[in-house]
Design a protein around this motif. Sequence first.
Motif, PDB file in Angstrom:
ATOM      1  N   HIS A  13     -23.830   7.360 -41.272  1.00  0.00           N
ATOM      2  CA  HIS A  13     -23.900   8.286 -40.821  1.00  0.00           C
ATOM      3  C   HIS A  13     -22.578   9.230 -40.695  1.00  0.00           C
ATOM      4  N   SER A  14     -21.638   8.413 -41.888  1.00  0.00           N
ATOM      5  CA  SER A  14     -19.865   9.318 -42.072  1.00  0.00           C
ATOM      6  C   SER A  14     -19.962  10.375 -42.802  1.00  0.00           C
ATOM      7  N   GLU A  15     -19.391  10.462 -42.235  1.00  0.00           N
ATOM      8  CA  GLU A  15     -19.080  12.450 -43.500  1.00  0.00           C
ATOM      9  C   GLU A  15     -18.934  11.898 -44.598  1.00  0.00           C
ATOM     10  N   GLY A  16     -19.647  12.899 -45.409  1.00  0.00           N
ATOM     11  CA  GLY A  16     -18.943  12.797 -46.291  1.00  0.00           C
ATOM     12  C   GLY A  16     -19.909  12.360 -47.656  1.00  0.00           C
ATOM     13  N   LYS A  17     -19.383  11.838 -48.604  1.00  0.00           N
ATOM     14  CA  LYS A  17     -20.972  11.038 -50.095  1.00  0.00           C
ATOM     15  C   LYS A  17     -20.536   9.929 -50.609  1.00  0.00           C
ATOM     16  N   ALA A  18     -20.898   8.770 -50.433  1.00  0.00           N
ATOM     17  CA  ALA A  18     -20.628   7.710 -50.401  1.00  0.00           C
ATOM     18  C   ALA A  18     -22.572   7.102 -51.490  1.00  0.00           C
ATOM     19  N   HIS A  19     -22.004   5.541 -51.738  1.00  0.00           N
ATOM     20  CA  HIS A  19     -22.922   4.995 -53.053  1.00  0.00           C
ATOM     21  C   HIS A  19     -22.900   3.430 -52.307  1.00  0.00           C
ATOM     22  N   PRO A  54     -30.443   0.978 -54.524  1.00  0.00           N
ATOM     23  CA  PRO A  54     -29.028   1.719 -55.084  1.00  0.00           C
ATOM     24  C   PRO A  54     -29.173   2.837 -53.622  1.00  0.00           C
ATOM     25  N   ILE A  55     -28.522   3.064 -53.295  1.00  0.00           N
ATOM     26  CA  ILE A  55     -29.062   3.947 -51.992  1.00  0.00           C
ATOM     27  C   ILE A  55     -27.455   4.972 -51.802  1.00  0.00           C
ATOM     28  N   ALA A  56     -27.902   6.287 -51.920  1.00  0.00           N
ATOM     29  CA  ALA A  56     -27.108   7.101 -51.465  1.00  0.00           C
ATOM     30  C   ALA A  56     -27.132   7.780 -50.791  1.00  0.00           C
ATOM     31  N   VAL A  57     -25.915   8.136 -49.831  1.00  0.00           N
ATOM     32  CA  VAL A  57     -26.107   9.499 -48.335  1.00  0.00           C
ATOM     33  C   VAL A  57     -24.647  10.484 -49.094  1.00  0.00           C
ATOM     34  N   VAL A  58     -25.221  11.922 -48.579  1.00  0.00           N
ATOM     35  CA  VAL A  58     -24.560  12.529 -48.916  1.00  0.00           C
ATOM     36  C   VAL A  58     -24.624  13.314 -47.116  1.00  0.00           C
ATOM     37  N   LYS A  59     -23.052  13.707 -46.745  1.00  0.00           N
ATOM     38  CA  LYS A  59     -23.428  14.067 -44.814  1.00  0.00           C
ATOM     39  C   LYS A  59     -22.176  14.755 -44.755  1.00  0.00           C
ATOM     40  N   VAL A  81     -35.334   9.511 -62.394  1.00  0.00           N
ATOM     41  CA  VAL A  81     -34.510  10.170 -62.974  1.00  0.00           C
ATOM     42  C   VAL A  81     -34.136  12.094 -62.539  1.00  0.00           C
ATOM     43  N   LEU A  82     -34.843  12.405 -61.942  1.00  0.00           N
ATOM     44  CA  LEU A  82     -34.801  13.082 -60.576  1.00  0.00           C
ATOM     45  C   LEU A  82     -33.724  13.177 -59.882  1.00  0.00           C
ATOM     46  N   LEU A  83     -33.898  11.585 -59.238  1.00  0.00           N
ATOM     47  CA  LEU A  83     -33.092  11.611 -57.513  1.00  0.00           C
ATOM     48  C   LEU A  83     -31.803  10.607 -58.495  1.00  0.00           C
ATOM     49  N   MET A  84     -31.227  10.592 -59.875  1.00  0.00           N
ATOM     50  CA  MET A  84     -30.728  10.070 -60.059  1.00  0.00           C
ATOM     51  C   MET A  84     -29.491  11.601 -60.480  1.00  0.00           C
ATOM     52  N   ASN A  85     -30.212  12.269 -61.095  1.00  0.00           N
ATOM     53  CA  ASN A  85     -29.232  12.951 -61.767  1.00  0.00           C
ATOM     54  C   ASN A  85     -28.740  14.423 -60.275  1.00  0.00           C
ATOM     55  N   LEU A  86     -29.909  14.337 -59.382  1.00  0.00           N
ATOM     56  CA  LEU A  86     -29.276  15.052 -58.329  1.00  0.00           C
ATOM     57  C   LEU A  86     -27.734  14.354 -57.714  1.00  0.00           C
ATOM     58  N   LEU A  87     -28.581  13.302 -56.858  1.00  0.00           N
ATOM     59  CA  LEU A  87     -27.462  12.113 -56.458  1.00  0.00           C
ATOM     60  C   LEU A  87     -25.514  12.161 -57.521  1.00  0.00           C
ATOM     61  N   ARG A  88     -25.639  12.691 -58.840  1.00  0.00           N
ATOM     62  CA  ARG A  88     -24.366  12.195 -59.071  1.00  0.00           C
ATOM     63  C   ARG A  88     -23.581  13.669 -59.075  1.00  0.00           C
ATOM     64  N   SER A  89     -24.897  15.060 -59.212  1.00  0.00           N
ATOM     65  CA  SER A  89     -24.257  16.449 -59.185  1.00  0.00           C
ATOM     66  C   SER A  89     -23.973  16.905 -57.637  1.00  0.00           C
ATOM     67  N   ILE A  90     -24.524  16.183 -56.537  1.00  0.00           N
ATOM     68  CA  ILE A  90     -24.907  16.517 -55.171  1.00  0.00           C
ATOM     69  C   ILE A  90     -23.562  16.950 -54.897  1.00  0.00           C
ATOM     70  N   THR A  91     -23.046  18.134 -54.300  1.00  0.00           N
ATOM     71  CA  THR A  91     -21.243  17.802 -53.609  1.00  0.00           C
ATOM     72  C   THR A  91     -21.259  17.820 -51.778  1.00  0.00           C
ATOM     73  N   THR A  92     -21.000  17.543 -51.166  1.00  0.00           N
ATOM     74  CA  THR A  92     -21.037  17.328 -50.175  1.00  0.00           C
ATOM     75  C   THR A  92     -21.376  19.123 -49.619  1.00  0.00           C
ATOM     76  N   ARG A 108     -27.803  15.702 -43.481  1.00  0.00           N
ATOM     77  CA  ARG A 108     -27.640  14.907 -44.230  1.00  0.00           C
ATOM     78  C   ARG A 108     -28.487  14.486 -45.974  1.00  0.00           C
ATOM     79  N   LEU A 109     -28.541  14.040 -46.707  1.00  0.00           N
ATOM     80  CA  LEU A 109     -29.105  13.521 -47.869  1.00  0.00           C
ATOM     81  C   LEU A 109     -29.433  11.768 -47.695  1.00  0.00           C
ATOM     82  N   ILE A 110     -30.322  11.282 -47.433  1.00  0.00           N
ATOM     83  CA  ILE A 110     -30.761  10.437 -48.056  1.00  0.00           C
ATOM     84  C   ILE A 110     -31.004   9.439 -48.899  1.00  0.00           C
ATOM     85  N   ILE A 111     -30.613   9.298 -50.473  1.00  0.00           N
ATOM     86  CA  ILE A 111     -31.165   8.994 -50.884  1.00  0.00           C
ATOM     87  C   ILE A 111     -32.105   7.927 -51.912  1.00  0.00           C
ATOM     88  N   LEU A 112     -32.590   7.410 -52.191  1.00  0.00           N
ATOM     89  CA  LEU A 112     -33.743   6.160 -52.726  1.00  0.00           C
ATOM     90  C   LEU A 112     -33.866   6.167 -54.306  1.00  0.00           C
TER      91      LEU A 112
END
Length: 338
Positions: free
Chosen positions: A16-22, A42-47, A69-80, A86-90
Amino acid sequence: MEKRRESQLSSEVDLHSEGKAHGYLRVPFSSNSAGFGWIPVPIAVVKNGEGPSVLLMAGSHGDEYEGQVLLMNLLRSITTDNIQGRLIILPGVNAPAVAAGTRVSPIDDGNLNRLFPGDANGTPTEMVAHYIDSVLLPQVRYCFDFHSGGYSCEYIPAAHLVAPDVPDLRDEAIGFLKAFAMPNSILIEGLKGGEQRLLGSCRRLGVGHMSTELGGAGVFSLDIFRAAERGLPRLLRHVGVLKSNGEEESAPTSTFYLRQAGTGMVYATATGVLEARCKLGEDVTAGEVAGVVHFTETPWREPEVIRFKQDGTIINKRSPARTKIGDNLFALGTRIEI
């Protein structure tokens, strides 16, 4: 004893926190090497402020690589700043299967996409399914799950979904397919056992759902991956979680197919080596020879002839030539206008 309903998984990331975390979801697991250990998922959240919440998943089956690979590339490249909501990425949700490159988990033989709604006190894979069902899905409006054919089969490059019966939900779901715009889109009707799949939990909880079949055969298909890579931003903009950059291209046209679950499937009726007589994407007719199965232990026997029982287009084909009775060899779809 009554099953415990509260998930035993814990998350290193605040959803629920703002920002990007993994970090990791911790799946408790007692083994010979670690009596009080846990399996890392592994989990990443961008809010970023208000907007829709979207769950993105890949690696439900560990031998399906393009989505991972599609989601790994996304979670590295996406910015807040790119996000509104919110994106929750598994990217590797069935982590033991992903590590082993196998369809099911080597720890408990768990096929994650056949274990919903899961069990809080079950096997590790059942506990992951329960966490998705009881914790993640109730928090999101959309869930997009990226699959490929895996080691055993190969698909035409496609996004697909089980077509809802309710007209408004059906229109929404078809909108996902048109936005993602793979070269092909598949609508499935008449599926049985859907409540044991992720889509069953999504339906029950009112979460919009779409999946994919990005190639298969246990390899990484670059052309299919590139099409998915172009389609994912369109899909995320379509549901409103990704901001527009003002430079988006229009979605290409997708060829739609209807697949009736339970029909159009061709199964092996003998055990041996399959000599396939048709190619993926080929149009076939009822009565046409799909392939023959040769008997390697009695090579003087005439091979078993397998025929198609209806007209259609081959949308799925078995990859390994070695086969046994009951294996799926082909699946057919019928072109439709949407």
